[in-house]
Motif scaffolding. Structure first.
Motif, PDB file in Angstrom:
ATOM      1  N   GLU A  68       0.807  -1.219   0.000  1.00  0.00           N
ATOM      2  CA  GLU A  68       0.000   0.000   0.000  1.00  0.00           C
ATOM      3  C   GLU A  68       0.843   1.274   0.000  1.00  0.00           C
ATOM      4  O   GLU A  68       0.467   2.262  -0.621  1.00  0.00           O
ATOM      5  N   ASP A  69       1.973   1.257   0.690  1.00  0.00           N
ATOM      6  CA  ASP A  69       2.823   2.442   0.753  1.00  0.00           C
ATOM      7  C   ASP A  69       3.460   2.691  -0.618  1.00  0.00           C
ATOM      8  O   ASP A  69       4.156   1.825  -1.158  1.00  0.00           O
ATOM      9  N   ASP A  70       3.216   3.862  -1.179  1.00  0.00           N
ATOM     10  CA  ASP A  70       3.642   4.179  -2.538  1.00  0.00           C
ATOM     11  C   ASP A  70       5.161   4.079  -2.716  1.00  0.00           C
ATOM     12  O   ASP A  70       5.633   3.474  -3.679  1.00  0.00           O
ATOM     13  N   VAL A  71       5.918   4.656  -1.811  1.00  0.00           N
ATOM     14  CA  VAL A  71       7.375   4.637  -1.940  1.00  0.00           C
ATOM     15  C   VAL A  71       7.913   3.225  -1.780  1.00  0.00           C
ATOM     16  O   VAL A  71       8.756   2.779  -2.572  1.00  0.00           O
ATOM     17  N   LEU A  72       7.434   2.497  -0.801  1.00  0.00           N
ATOM     18  CA  LEU A  72       7.893   1.130  -0.598  1.00  0.00           C
ATOM     19  C   LEU A  72       7.552   0.250  -1.799  1.00  0.00           C
ATOM     20  O   LEU A  72       8.364  -0.567  -2.234  1.00  0.00           O
ATOM     21  N   ARG A  73       6.383   0.453  -2.397  1.00  0.00           N
ATOM     22  CA  ARG A  73       6.002  -0.319  -3.586  1.00  0.00           C
ATOM     23  C   ARG A  73       6.967  -0.015  -4.741  1.00  0.00           C
ATOM     24  O   ARG A  73       7.418  -0.916  -5.434  1.00  0.00           O
ATOM     25  N   LYS A  74       7.332   1.249  -4.915  1.00  0.00           N
ATOM     26  CA  LYS A  74       8.266   1.620  -5.974  1.00  0.00           C
ATOM     27  C   LYS A  74       9.645   1.001  -5.734  1.00  0.00           C
ATOM     28  O   LYS A  74      10.293   0.534  -6.670  1.00  0.00           O
ATOM     29  N   ARG A 127      10.206  -1.789  -4.128  1.00  0.00           N
ATOM     30  CA  ARG A 127      10.062  -3.226  -4.398  1.00  0.00           C
ATOM     31  C   ARG A 127       9.920  -3.515  -5.888  1.00  0.00           C
ATOM     32  O   ARG A 127      10.334  -4.573  -6.364  1.00  0.00           O
ATOM     33  N   TYR A 128       9.325  -2.576  -6.656  1.00  0.00           N
ATOM     34  CA  TYR A 128       9.306  -2.738  -8.116  1.00  0.00           C
ATOM     35  C   TYR A 128      10.741  -2.855  -8.624  1.00  0.00           C
ATOM     36  O   TYR A 128      11.057  -3.739  -9.416  1.00  0.00           O
ATOM     37  N   LEU A 129      11.599  -1.958  -8.177  1.00  0.00           N
ATOM     38  CA  LEU A 129      12.989  -2.000  -8.616  1.00  0.00           C
ATOM     39  C   LEU A 129      13.661  -3.280  -8.146  1.00  0.00           C
ATOM     40  O   LEU A 129      14.387  -3.922  -8.912  1.00  0.00           O
ATOM     41  N   ASP A 130      13.408  -3.677  -6.899  1.00  0.00           N
ATOM     42  CA  ASP A 130      13.942  -4.950  -6.394  1.00  0.00           C
ATOM     43  C   ASP A 130      13.537  -6.109  -7.300  1.00  0.00           C
ATOM     44  O   ASP A 130      14.348  -6.977  -7.620  1.00  0.00           O
ATOM     45  N   LYS A 131      12.279  -6.129  -7.683  1.00  0.00           N
ATOM     46  CA  LYS A 131      11.749  -7.223  -8.507  1.00  0.00           C
ATOM     47  C   LYS A 131      12.411  -7.243  -9.877  1.00  0.00           C
ATOM     48  O   LYS A 131      12.774  -8.299 -10.385  1.00  0.00           O
ATOM     49  N   LEU A 132      12.612  -6.069 -10.473  1.00  0.00           N
ATOM     50  CA  LEU A 132      13.266  -6.004 -11.775  1.00  0.00           C
ATOM     51  C   LEU A 132      14.704  -6.520 -11.698  1.00  0.00           C
ATOM     52  O   LEU A 132      15.137  -7.302 -12.547  1.00  0.00           O
ATOM     53  N   VAL A 133      15.429  -6.102 -10.673  1.00  0.00           N
ATOM     54  CA  VAL A 133      16.809  -6.554 -10.496  1.00  0.00           C
ATOM     55  C   VAL A 133      16.843  -8.062 -10.241  1.00  0.00           C
ATOM     56  O   VAL A 133      17.697  -8.775 -10.785  1.00  0.00           O
ATOM     57  N   ASP A 134      15.906  -8.552  -9.440  1.00  0.00           N
ATOM     58  CA  ASP A 134      15.827  -9.979  -9.154  1.00  0.00           C
ATOM     59  C   ASP A 134      15.607 -10.788 -10.437  1.00  0.00           C
ATOM     60  O   ASP A 134      16.239 -11.814 -10.656  1.00  0.00           O
ATOM     61  N   GLU A 135      14.718 -10.302 -11.294  1.00  0.00           N
ATOM     62  CA  GLU A 135      14.446 -11.004 -12.547  1.00  0.00           C
ATOM     63  C   GLU A 135      15.660 -10.988 -13.463  1.00  0.00           C
ATOM     64  O   GLU A 135      15.965 -11.982 -14.120  1.00  0.00           O
ATOM     65  N   LEU A 136      16.390  -9.877 -13.495  1.00  0.00           N
ATOM     66  CA  LEU A 136      17.605  -9.808 -14.294  1.00  0.00           C
ATOM     67  C   LEU A 136      18.644 -10.800 -13.770  1.00  0.00           C
ATOM     68  O   LEU A 136      19.276 -11.520 -14.547  1.00  0.00           O
ATOM     69  N   ALA A 137      18.770 -10.876 -12.450  1.00  0.00           N
ATOM     70  CA  ALA A 137      19.724 -11.804 -11.831  1.00  0.00           C
ATOM     71  C   ALA A 137      19.367 -13.256 -12.134  1.00  0.00           C
ATOM     72  O   ALA A 137      20.245 -14.115 -12.188  1.00  0.00           O
ATOM     73  N   LYS A 138      18.088 -13.528 -12.338  1.00  0.00           N
ATOM     74  CA  LYS A 138      17.640 -14.887 -12.660  1.00  0.00           C
ATOM     75  C   LYS A 138      17.784 -15.209 -14.144  1.00  0.00           C
ATOM     76  O   LYS A 138      17.413 -16.297 -14.582  1.00  0.00           O
ATOM     77  N   GLY A 139      18.292 -14.244 -14.923  1.00  0.00           N
ATOM     78  CA  GLY A 139      18.567 -14.500 -16.329  1.00  0.00           C
ATOM     79  C   GLY A 139      17.452 -14.177 -17.297  1.00  0.00           C
ATOM     80  O   GLY A 139      17.538 -14.534 -18.471  1.00  0.00           O
ATOM     81  N   LYS A 140      16.406 -13.506 -16.846  1.00  0.00           N
ATOM     82  CA  LYS A 140      15.338 -13.136 -17.775  1.00  0.00           C
ATOM     83  C   LYS A 140      15.837 -12.059 -18.729  1.00  0.00           C
ATOM     84  O   LYS A 140      16.694 -11.250 -18.387  1.00  0.00           O
ATOM     85  N   SER A 141      15.278 -12.044 -19.922  1.00  0.00           N
ATOM     86  CA  SER A 141      15.691 -11.054 -20.917  1.00  0.00           C
ATOM     87  C   SER A 141      15.126  -9.681 -20.571  1.00  0.00           C
ATOM     88  O   SER A 141      14.082  -9.566 -19.921  1.00  0.00           O
TER      89      SER A 141
END
Length: 83
Positions: A53-59, A61-75
Motif C-alpha cells: 500500500e505504501d507508494d514509496v515502498l512499492r516503488k 520493491r518494483y525496482l527490487d523485482k526487476l533486479v531480481d528477474e535480471l539476476a535470474k537470467g530473464k531477458s
C-alpha cells in the motif's frame, strides 16, 4: 532498468547519486515513473509487490523485482513490461 522505471537519464541519475538523496526522495523526484510498472507482479522479500500500500515502498520493491528477474537470467524485453 532504473531509467525505464523512473525516467531518470544518465545525467539526472548521477545528480541524485552525487546529492546522496534517500530512496524516498529519489522516487518522489523521479521525472517520469513508468506507468507500466503496475504490470510488475510477484513476490520479493516475502511481499507481493502489487499488494504493497505504501507508494514509496512499492516503488522500491518494483525496482527490487526487476533486479531480481535480471539476476535470474530473464531477458530485458521480458523484464521491461509492455502493455
Amino acid at each position: 532498468m532504473i531509467f525505464w522505471l523512473t525516467g531518470y537519464n544518465e545525467d539526472t541519475l548521477q545528480q541524485q547519486i552525487n546529492s546522496e538523496v534517500d530512496l524516498e526522495t529519489f522516487f518522489n523526484q523521479a521525472p517520469h515513473f513508468n506507468p507500466n510498472a503496475v504490470l510488475i507482479k510477484g513476490s520479493i522479500c516475502g511481499c507481493r509487490v502489487e499488494e504493497i500500500e505504501d507508494d514509496v515502498l512499492r516503488k522500491i520493491r518494483y525496482l527490487d523485482k526487476l533486479v531480481d528477474e535480471l539476476a535470474k537470467g530473464k531477458s530485458m524485453t521480458t523484464i521491461l513490461r509492455k502493455k
